[in-house]
Design an enzyme around this catalytic site. Sequence first.
Site, PDB file in Angstrom:
ATOM      1  N   CYS A 174       0.664  -0.982   0.045  1.00  0.00           N
ATOM      2  CA  CYS A 174      -0.058  -0.214   0.357  1.00  0.00           C
ATOM      3  C   CYS A 174       0.752   1.800   0.169  1.00  0.00           C
ATOM      4  CB  CYS A 174      -0.740   0.091   1.310  1.00  0.00           C
ATOM      5  SG  CYS A 174       0.107   0.247   3.211  1.00  0.00           S
TER       6      CYS A 174
HETATM    7  O1  THJ Z   1      -0.870   2.867   3.313  1.00  0.00           O
HETATM    8  S1  THJ Z   1      -1.140   3.509   4.400  1.00  0.00           S
HETATM    9  O2  THJ Z   1      -2.046   2.632   4.840  1.00  0.00           O
HETATM   10  O3  THJ Z   1       0.365   2.364   5.206  1.00  0.00           O
HETATM   11  S2  THJ Z   1      -1.096   5.033   5.206  1.00  0.00           S
END
Ligand code: THJ
Length: 214
Positions: A174
């Site tokens: 992510c």
């Molecule tokens: O992508 S995140 O959830 O670590 S901010």
Amino acid sequence: MVIVFRQFPVRILIMATFVRRFPVRVLAQAAVSGRCNYCTDQGAPAFSCHPSCIQSRPLPQMRNTIHQLHTTLYQPLKYELRSYRYYSSDSSGLAEDDVNVHYDSLVKRIRNGNIQLIDVREPSELAEFGQITNSIHIPLGDLADALNLPQDKFESKYGHPKPESVDDDIVFHCRSGKRSMTAINIAKEIGYSKARHFPGGWLEWAEKNNLPYA
Ligand SMILES: O=S(=O)([O-])[S-]
């Protein structure tokens, strides 16, 4: 020199001392007259006059200023630098484990084609910052449904064969490792027991590849 530069409050103290020269004044006053120039009781000894006078002297004021600088500037800066170090170098050279595939391993796996990299960020983040080549984009909110799709539907929707639950090359990523950790848990509940993540996420990838990540 190193000590001075590493200890921010000390540096400020030295600079303030140099600029304002107030200790010189205070010390000179004590040495020459032994009397306080700051209170109305001109007869009081320099370092033991009335507490309210002591409070109003430059020394406590400057201590407060230094304390404020320390808590409002130095401390936050220190945490920023720590997290910068984390993203920029901490994962280099680390071995993979049951949960993490760090940057160096990730790069090797991408080169060798032995990875199914799933990007769980939102479409707007990909549009704004970019995407790691050949990663499969499944936003976190769609992940459970996606992994429960039949093979053919998965492939037609995501343009990639559906990963097998026994695969040990599934890696989520992510922005900075939180959502990808959640993705691991979702995948494991569905039976993907060997799913892992790239903890540095887009922040580390972008930093090491000179890409935008703000
Ligand atoms: O992508 S995140 O959830 O670590 S901010």
